[in-house]
Scaffold this active site. Structure first.
Site, PDB file in Angstrom:
ATOM      1  N   CYS A 120     -52.518 -49.328 -16.977  1.00 31.53           N
ATOM      2  CA  CYS A 120     -52.705 -48.506 -15.768  1.00 31.53           C
ATOM      3  C   CYS A 120     -52.639 -49.295 -14.462  1.00 31.53           C
ATOM      4  O   CYS A 120     -52.550 -48.699 -13.388  1.00 31.53           O
ATOM      5  CB  CYS A 120     -54.029 -47.751 -15.844  1.00 31.53           C
ATOM      6  N   HIS A 376     -51.483 -39.218 -12.345  1.00 34.59           N
ATOM      7  CA  HIS A 376     -51.545 -40.640 -12.695  1.00 34.59           C
ATOM      8  C   HIS A 376     -50.317 -41.047 -13.506  1.00 34.59           C
ATOM      9  O   HIS A 376     -50.375 -41.149 -14.729  1.00 34.59           O
ATOM     10  CB  HIS A 376     -52.833 -40.892 -13.480  1.00 34.59           C
ATOM     11  N   CYS A 406     -59.250 -48.897 -13.564  1.00 36.28           N
ATOM     12  CA  CYS A 406     -59.597 -49.395 -14.891  1.00 36.28           C
ATOM     13  C   CYS A 406     -58.303 -49.535 -15.698  1.00 36.28           C
ATOM     14  O   CYS A 406     -57.268 -48.971 -15.336  1.00 36.28           O
ATOM     15  CB  CYS A 406     -60.581 -48.463 -15.587  1.00 36.28           C
ATOM     16  N   GLY A 408     -56.676 -49.753 -19.782  1.00 33.95           N
ATOM     17  CA  GLY A 408     -56.874 -49.568 -21.212  1.00 33.95           C
ATOM     18  C   GLY A 408     -57.039 -50.879 -21.959  1.00 33.95           C
ATOM     19  O   GLY A 408     -56.497 -51.905 -21.554  1.00 33.95           O
TER      20      GLY A 408
END
Length: 420
Positions: A120, A376, A406, A408
């Protein structure tokens, strides 16, 4: 007295050089060695599988924003030395399609390119990889970008490798890298007592801010419209212009509270308080300050600092709460110095936890709405946030901003920027 003043100047110069050498960009006076933001662009963010980009190839979205940052800056494409593109879902992070996009954008073969996947944060990492190359003296001008088609590539298989060794099951942290992102959201909510009501209120606020920003034209000013072709179920084609973020909708906490949890029975994470599946692209053109000034390029701001950290994979959503303080410390700033925070709303639980944990005033967080409202597109989000950040800082005439998310498998990233 004159001798003391001279020694003080020498000491300050030495400290500045040491900080630069160590990769520490302290917010202070401008330097010819600064990494500056020259131009930026993003597409609209469109609903995956049913939005305006559902039939648009990644190389077309990416080439559009690459061409846009070159055109806006006025730079000769031959001056661009390297491009880094973030992507999560394509095999090999889309290295081949990204190179194709470069050529479609009119950037010559003499410009190098690579593709990266830090999940991300890939779009932010792409920008920072170019910034680091400039700071290290390897290049003078480059582009950091990100692109994602969640319409064309399978989200579920990209995060669940089909062939794993037996040893993975024997290592708790390695095994936990397989935990679905929605379950990590539930883990954060449970472990840190983030209630369903708080999450729905946060999500409703994100949508309300995005609705306001769309209605007053702020979001449209960020977007470089792209003409695309879409096909209906019968195969009939239609040409339209994708120029509006498609996930924005009017709602409230009461309506969101009626949605059922989607990841865990009795849980609190729903489709309404999670980020949307989205297609889109964004790019940021960077340069060394002395080079930008020599070529007469516009300077929007500069990169001050960056941090990426590791956290427990079970609660990967807490990443911003760890990465932001570290990035600020490296930049010589603290929480209260920052005017705007663009914190990715992968899930309301994790974004809200990070905001509360760091004591960030809510009015400084995602003032135009976040991923719950805007969407996103995984590999593009970090670069998109930079575009949004600089547009908002310009509107409110403020100076410092942070982009964070954040990641993954248990990480967090944060970048610190200064508007000029």
């Amino acid at each position: 007295m004159e001798s003391s003043t001279k020694r003080l100047r020498i000491l300050r110069s030495h400290l500045s050089a040491c900080n630069t050498t160590a990769g520490l960009m302290v917010a202070s006076d401008k330097s010819p060695e600064d990494v500056v933001v020259v131009s930026f662009a993003r597409t609209a963010l469109c609903k995956a599988t049913k939005g305006s980009f559902k039939d648009t190839a990644v190389e077309l979205m990416l080439s559009h924003v690459l061409k846009s940052v070159v055109t806006e800056s006025g730079v000769d494409p031959k001056e661009i030395e390297d491009i880094t593109v973030g992507n999560c879902l394509q095999p090999g992070a889309g290295a081949t399609t990204s190179r194709m996009a470069q050529f479609l954008a009119g950037i010559p073969e003499t410009t190098a390119l690579c593709a990266i996947n830090r999940q991300c944060s890939s779009g932010l990492q792409a920008v920072m990889s170019i910034a680091n190359a400039i700071r290290a003296g390897q290049i003078d001008i480059g582009i950091g970008a990100g692109v994602e088609s969640m319409s064309h590539f399978d989200f579920s298989t990209a995060f669940n490798p089909p062939h794993l060794s037996k040893q993975v099951a024997t290592c708790k942290d390695a095994k936990n890298c397989q935990i679905p992102m929605g379950i990590t959201s539930e883990n954060v909510a449970e472990r840190f007592s983030v209630s369903r009501e708080e999450q729905d209120a946060f999500a409703a606020s994100s949508q309300a801010k995005a609705v306001a920003a769309q209605e007053n034209g702020d979001l449209q000013k960020e977007i470089t419209p792209l003409e695309v072709t879409v096909y209906d179920k019968e195969g009939n084609e239609k040409t339209l212009t994708a120029g509006k973020d498609e996930g924005v909708r009017k709602t409230n906490a009461e309506k969101l509270g009626k949605l059922k949890p989607v990841f865990k029975k009795g849980g609190s994470t729903t489709a309404g308080n999670s980020s949307q599946l989205t297609d889109g692209a964004a790019a940021v053109l960077l340069a060394k300050r002395s080079t930008a000034e020599k070529l007469g390029l516009p300077i929007k701001g500069r990169v001050l600092g960056y941090s990426v950290v590791g956290v427990d994979p079970e609660i990967m959503g807490i990443g911003p709460a760890v990465a932001i303080p570290k990035a600020l410390k490296k930049s010589g700033l603290d929480i209260h110095d920052i005017d705007v925070y663009e914190i990715n709303e992968a899930f309301a639980s994790q974004a809200l936890y990070s905001v509360k944990q760091l004591g960030i005033p809510e009015e400084k967080v995602n003032p135009r709405g976040g991923a719950i409202a805007l969407g996103h597109p995984l590999g593009a989000t970090g670069a998109r946030q930079i575009v949004t950040l600089f547009n908002e800082l310009e509107k409110i005439d403020k100076k410092y901003g942070v982009v964070s998310m954040c990641i993954g498998t248990g990480m967090g990233a944060a970048g610190v920027f200064e508007r000029e």
